[in-house]
Write an enzyme that holds these catalytic residues in place. Structure first.
Site, PDB file in Angstrom:
ATOM      1  N   TYR A 135     -15.837 -39.511   7.639  1.00 43.04           N
ATOM      2  CA  TYR A 135     -15.216 -39.734   8.952  1.00 43.04           C
ATOM      3  C   TYR A 135     -14.789 -38.370   9.488  1.00 43.04           C
ATOM      4  O   TYR A 135     -13.814 -37.782   9.031  1.00 43.04           O
ATOM      5  CB  TYR A 135     -14.025 -40.676   8.773  1.00 43.04           C
ATOM      6  CG  TYR A 135     -13.303 -41.102  10.031  1.00 43.04           C
ATOM      7  CD1 TYR A 135     -13.732 -40.734  11.300  1.00 43.04           C
ATOM      8  CD2 TYR A 135     -12.171 -41.906   9.938  1.00 43.04           C
ATOM      9  CE1 TYR A 135     -13.057 -41.146  12.430  1.00 43.04           C
ATOM     10  CE2 TYR A 135     -11.483 -42.326  11.063  1.00 43.04           C
ATOM     11  CZ  TYR A 135     -11.942 -41.946  12.307  1.00 43.04           C
ATOM     12  OH  TYR A 135     -11.261 -42.352  13.429  1.00 43.04           O
ATOM     13  N   LYS A 163     -19.307 -40.697  10.522  1.00 42.85           N
ATOM     14  CA  LYS A 163     -18.684 -41.230  11.745  1.00 42.85           C
ATOM     15  C   LYS A 163     -18.189 -40.021  12.525  1.00 42.85           C
ATOM     16  O   LYS A 163     -17.220 -39.369  12.137  1.00 42.85           O
ATOM     17  CB  LYS A 163     -17.529 -42.175  11.410  1.00 42.85           C
ATOM     18  CG  LYS A 163     -16.844 -42.765  12.639  1.00 42.85           C
ATOM     19  CD  LYS A 163     -15.701 -43.695  12.210  1.00 42.85           C
ATOM     20  CE  LYS A 163     -15.089 -44.424  13.393  1.00 42.85           C
ATOM     21  NZ  LYS A 163     -14.297 -43.555  14.268  1.00 42.85           N
TER      22      LYS A 163
END
Length: 287
Positions: A135, A163
Site C-alpha cells: 500500500y 495499491k
C-alpha cells in the site's frame, strides 16, 4: 480474467449509535456493491479507520466480510500496523479466514529506514501464506518509494501488486512495466480515468462504497473507446468528491451511505461530526 482486475471498494466501518461496529450495515454495504458488480473488497484500510480500531475490532470486521462474501468475490485484507507482530497476527487471521491476499501500508511515524521497511514486509510474507499487495500512500504514511525500492519487492513472486494512492500517474505507468504479472491498483478515485489511460486495470477506492457504479461505467466506457462520455462520468464523480473533501472524506462517504438508508453514525474521534451545513451540501450534490 485476473481476480484482481476491476473495482474494489475500500470498505468503511459503520457503527451503531453506541459506537460499536454495525454488522448489519456492513453486510448491506457489501451486498449493495456486489449487486452493482464490483470485483471484490479492500478490508481494514484507511477508509475503515483501521488505526482507530482495536485488534479485536479489526478481526471482527474480517470475520463479518468473510462470512458475508463466502467465495463470491476477491477479498484483500489490509493488515498494516506500526508493529510487525500485530501485522503478522492480522495476516495469519486473514489466512485462516480464506482471504485471497493481504496488503499493508509501510510502518510509519518513526521514519524507519528503507531496510527496516523492507524487513517489515518480508517478515510478514515469511510468516503468512498469502500474496502481498504493498500500500503506497506517501501523503499519509510519510514513506515515499522510488522505483528501485519497489523492484526489490516485486522481484519476489509473493508480492503481487501495489495499491498506488498517489497522484503520480507517471510512477504508476512505470510500475506497470516492472512485470506483467503485477497488478497496480489506482487509489485516488478522482484520477481513475487518467490511471486507466496509463494502463491500470484495477482500482481501490473510498467513494466506491456508495457510487461504485460510476467507476464501473467509466471502466466500461474506456474499454469501448468512448472517452468523452467517460470524462463526463468522471467529472460528475469529481463534483461529489470535491464536496467530500470539503466536509471530510471519511465522514462524507458515511453520510452518503446514510442518505441511501444505511446506518453508519459518523467516524470515530478525533474525526469531527458533520454540521448541518455539511449535510446540506452533500444532500444537494448527491441529488
Amino acid at each position: 480474467m485476473n481476480k484482481y482486475t476491476g473495482i474494489f471498494p475500500a470498505l468503511v466501518t459503520p457503527y451503531k449509535s453506541n459506537g460499536k461496529i454495525n454488522e448489519e450495515s456492513l453486510q448491506k454495504i457489501i451486498n449493495l456493491n456486489l449487486d452493482k458488480g464490483v470485483k471484490g473488497f479492500y478490508i481494514g484500510g484507511s477508509t475503515a479507520e483501521a488505526f482507530l480500531l482495536s485488534m479485536d475490532e479489526r478481526k471482527y470486521i474480517l470475520d463479518i466480510v468473510a462470512q458475508e462474501c463466502k467465495g463470491k468475490c476477491t477479498l484483500i485484507s489490509h493488515i498494516g500496523s506500526i508493529g510487525t507482530e500485530h501485522a503478522v497476527e492480522l495476516g495469519k487471521y486473514s489466512e485462516a479466514l480464506g482471504y485471497d491476499a493481504i496488503s499493508s501500508v509501510a510502518p510509519f511515524y518513526y521514519k524507519f529506514s528503507f531496510e527496516e521497511i523492507k524487513n517489515y514486509y518480508f517478515d510478514i510474507v515469511n510468516n503468512v501464506n498469502l500474496p502481498m499487495i504493498i500500500y503506497n500512500f506517501p501523503a499519509f504514511s510519510g514513506v515515499t518509494f522510488n522505483m528501485s525500492n519497489i523492484k526489490e519487492f516485486m522481484n519476489d513472486e509473493r508480492f503481487i501488486g501495489i495499491k498506488h494512492t498517489s497522484y503520480d500517474l507517471y510512477q504508476l505507468e512505470q510500475m506497470l512495466k516492472i512485470d506483467e504479472r503485477l497488478t497496480v491498483f489506482n487509489g485516488h478515485d478522482e484520477v481513475f480515468l487518467g490511471a486507466l489511460a496509463m494502463g491500470a486495470k484495477s482500482a481501490i477506492g473510498s467513494t466506491f462504497n456508495f457510487m461504485s457504479e460510476k467507476f464501473i461505467k467509466i471502466d466500461k466506457l474506456f474499454k469501448e473507446g468512448n472517452i468523452s462520455e467517460a470524462q463526463e462520468v468522471q467529472a460528475k464523480a469529481n463534483e461529489i468528491i470535491d464536496a467530500l473533501i470539503k466536509v471530510g472524506v471519511n465522514q462524507g462517504v458515511k453520510y452518503a451511505l446514510e442518505i441511501q438508508g444505511i446506518e453508519c453514525n459518523g467516524s470515530r474521534r478525533p474525526f469531527r461530526s458533520l454540521t448541518e451545513d455539511d449535510k446540506k451540501l452533500l444532500e444537494k450534490i448527491l441529488e
